[in-house]
Design an enzyme around this catalytic site. Structure first.
Site, PDB file in Angstrom:
ATOM      1  N   GLU A  62       0.834  -1.210   0.000  1.00 52.20           N
ATOM      2  CA  GLU A  62       0.000   0.000   0.000  1.00 52.20           C
ATOM      3  C   GLU A  62       0.866   1.256   0.000  1.00 52.20           C
ATOM      4  OE1 GLU A  62      -2.980  -0.321  -0.784  1.00 52.20           O
ATOM      5  OE2 GLU A  62      -3.156  -2.470  -0.394  1.00 52.20           O
ATOM      6  N   HIS A  65       1.638   2.114  -3.564  1.00 53.30           N
ATOM      7  CA  HIS A  65       0.517   2.840  -4.192  1.00 53.30           C
ATOM      8  C   HIS A  65       0.513   4.303  -3.734  1.00 53.30           C
ATOM      9  CE1 HIS A  65      -1.389  -0.476  -6.172  1.00 53.30           C
ATOM     10  NE2 HIS A  65      -1.693  -1.140  -5.070  1.00 53.30           N
ATOM     11  N   HIS A  95       3.168   6.437  -5.352  1.00 56.84           N
ATOM     12  CA  HIS A  95       2.779   6.697  -6.735  1.00 56.84           C
ATOM     13  C   HIS A  95       1.804   7.885  -6.764  1.00 56.84           C
ATOM     14  CE1 HIS A  95       1.202   4.705 -10.734  1.00 56.84           C
ATOM     15  NE2 HIS A  95       1.855   5.809 -10.949  1.00 56.84           N
TER      16      HIS A  95
HETATM   17 ZN   LIG Z   1      -2.397  -3.111  -5.134  1.00 56.74          ZN
END
Ligand SMILES: [Zn+2]
Length: 614
Positions: A400, A403, A406
């Protein structure tokens, strides 16, 4: 950080949210400062939806008018993130909270209104000749920011029909969800989960969750066999119904592809993201030719488990028993340390996530299950976990965090219109963060058992996220080709297809089990989102390829790879995913990119054999 108020989740008892020290909960004041401030944002959004109608009919006037409408659209979009997430994240803290739920639903109603109020925008934009808009963009630099958004909208338009055609398709649209709805009704509402008796005499009902848990933890092969057979028999008993529903999915996809003038269902599925069909075909062909490490792993498992017959119900039990608890406070520091190869700035961002309370760590009564990263535009991302000190939970946090980084870098670097990214690239940063974390954990592991456990975790994620997903993609492609070539689709043909794939991928390393060919009937993705799962595999391959360079012993190669990778994260959704990945040095049309995964698996297997001393 002082550990005087450290907290450890106790199994079996769910605490109330206020029993958890604040520093383990997220701080939502960065989104807005309380419900009163939220109401003001809500009213602001409501007003901007109302005033958006004023732009209707103005787009074709000139560059300045089009730019003004785009900007109004962006402002509305940006605001909606904060309004939505403040309510949604509060709700997820404790889903019994009716106030938060009511506000969350209030936002959903507003979103429906927003959608209606802006439904005219794309059709009106598409009425303007593209050449005209291109001229405007040359003259107006600010409008040129929207170039990719505009070009991709026209690209999608290539397969839009005339008004009569679109009306007809919209009537047929009501039928689209019927196969998936029927699947879900048969598999959940109308499902009769089987009951089994374990050798210990314990009786249990096998829901999917319990079935999976049993295969992952029960060391008695006879129990696993009983569970596997009972579970799959349930699907086998209804296989003709499942086949009829899946035929519905295939026929629907082929109907839409033909109606819109695509050469195949795969073409239709990939056109929006401008992905060549050769990417999926290359993925499948190369993986099928690189199954030897997969088979080597299963031969090793058969030996270590010491079983005569090794079957599909034996593939999930851990090879080593090693119970380490990973206290959250220590893991946080390791996560920060693990991303050092990506540079000091990236590392500082990760540290901020812990220091500024972006993470809601532990389970509490009423909290939403699972884990996610929420991309809240206008502030920073938030992460929800249900951290329980297991190895899986640790890797979920690393995932996570990928993510979230990003999101953070993309939001920082991109204008609102490109701040989001597609699933085709989304699982690259998450799996890359996991890979970096694994490297650090392996370096620090205190014993052979711990190293073996870590290696098995990494290997299992390759087999389940890569090989299994490619096999699924292979199944979907072949099944769709049945209808494209006017072949009948029955339970028998689908079973034969699946049995053939099991042979192609596993050869003779897994012993035949009569019920295995019906597995296709229990994969919800086949029914709910065709041509979706291959993206897990392409992301995995991209990560493996990037990690080859990020782990390089040569400074120049490493620095270059990191720079390209960070540029990929910062690029958000500013171009088609294949183009973005290519700029990062990942060309998914090349066999070697896909092969990077089997090379990685081979290396990990060598290390696992060493740790297990075989
Ligand atoms: Zn994922």
């Amino acid at each position: 950080m002082p550990s005087t108020d450290s907290f450890h989740p106790a199994s079996g008892q769910l605490v109330a949210r206020d029993a958890i020290p604040a520093r383990y909960t997220w701080d939502l004041t960065a989104i807005c400062d309380g419900w009163e401030a939220w109401s003001a944002l809500y009213r602001e959004l409501d007003a901007s939806i109302g005033s958006f109608a004023a732009f209707q009919g103005t787009l074709a006037r000139d560059a300045a008018s089009l730019l003004a409408a785009f900007r109004a659209m962006d402002e509305m979009g940006a605001l909606s993130y904060r309004v939505w997430y403040y309510a949604a994240l509060h709700y997820d803290e404790d889903q019994r909270n009716n106030d938060a739920n009511a506000r969350r639903q209030q936002v959903q109603i507003l979103f429906a209104r927003q959608q209606q109020a802006s439904a005219w925008f794309h059709p009106e934009l598409l009425q303007i000749p593209l050449a005209t808009i291109r001229d405007w963009m040359v003259a107006n630099g600010e409008l040129a920011v929207y170039r990719f958004a505009i070009e991709s909208l026209f690209h999608e338009q290539e397969h839009v029909l005339d008004e009569r055609g679109e009306r007809l398709l919209s009537y047929a649209g009501r039928l689209n969800s019927v196969p998936a709805d029927a699947y879900s009704a048969l598999t959940t509402a109308d499902m009769k989960f089987p009951s089994i008796e374990l050798e210990s005499g314990v009786e249990m009902t096998l829901t999917y969750g319990q079935y999976r848990a049993l295969l992952e933890t029960n060391r008695n092969q006879a129990d696993r066999a009983t569970a596997y057979r009972a579970f799959h028999q349930t699907y086998a008993d209804r296989q003709n119904t499942y086949a009829a529903m899946y035929n519905g999915v295939l026929q629907r996809d082929w109907f839409h592809a033909r109606a819109r003038g695509y050469a195949s269902t795969l073409d239709a599925a990939l056109h929006g993201n401008d992905i060549p069909t050769s990417v999926v075909e290359n993925l499948i062909a190369v993986t099928k030719g690189a199954v030897e490490p997969l088979r080597r792993y299963h031969r090793l498992r058969r030996r270590v488990l010491g079983v005569d017959r090794y079957q599909l119900f034996d593939v999930f039990v851990p090879l080593v028993q090693h119970d380490v608890r990973y206290a959250y406070d220590e893991v946080g520091a390791s996560i920060v340390a693990s991303v050092a190869p990506l540079g000091a700035e990236y590392q500082r961002h990760v540290a901020r996530a812990f220091d500024e309370r972006w993470i809601d760590v532990f389970e509490n009564a009423g909290k939403r299950s699972g884990a996610y990263s929420a991309p809240v535009y206008g502030t920073h991302p938030y992460m929800l976990l249900n951290y329980n000190e297991t190895l899986d939970a640790v890797f979920t946090l690393a995932h996570e965090m990928g993510h979230s980084m990003h999101t953070l870098l993309s939001h920082e670097a991109q204008p609102f219109v490109y701040a989001g990214y597609t699933i085709f690239v989304a699982e690259v940063p998450s799996t890359l963060n996991e890979a970096l974390f694994l490297d650090l954990m392996l370096e620090r592991a205190a014993s052979r058992e711990e190293r073996a456990m870590l290696l098995q975790h990494a290997i299992d994620s390759i087999t389940s996220t890569f090989y299994t997903q490619v096999m699924f993609a292979d199944f979907e492609l072949q099944a769709h080709r049945l209808v494209e070539h006017e072949q009948p689709v029955t339970a028998e043909t689908l079973n034969a297809l699946y049995a053939g794939l099991l042979r192609d991928y596993y050869g003779d390393v897994i012993d035949h089990e009569p019920l295995s060919p019906v597995t296709w009937a229990r994969i919800p993705h086949f029914f709910n989102s065709p041509y979706y799962v291959y993206q897990y595999a392409t992301c995995f391959a991209s990560t493996a390829r990037l990690m080859q360079d990020i782990r390089s012993p040569e400074n120049g190669v490493r620095a270059d790879a990191v720079a390209r990778y960070l540029a990929l994260l910062r690029a958000g959704g500013s171009d088609y995913p294949m183009a973005l990945l290519k700029r990062a040095g990942v060309d998914l049309s090349l066999p070697d990119t896909v092969r990077a995964v089997s090379v990685e698996l081979d290396t990990l297997l060598g290390r696992l054999e060493h740790e297990l001393d075989i």
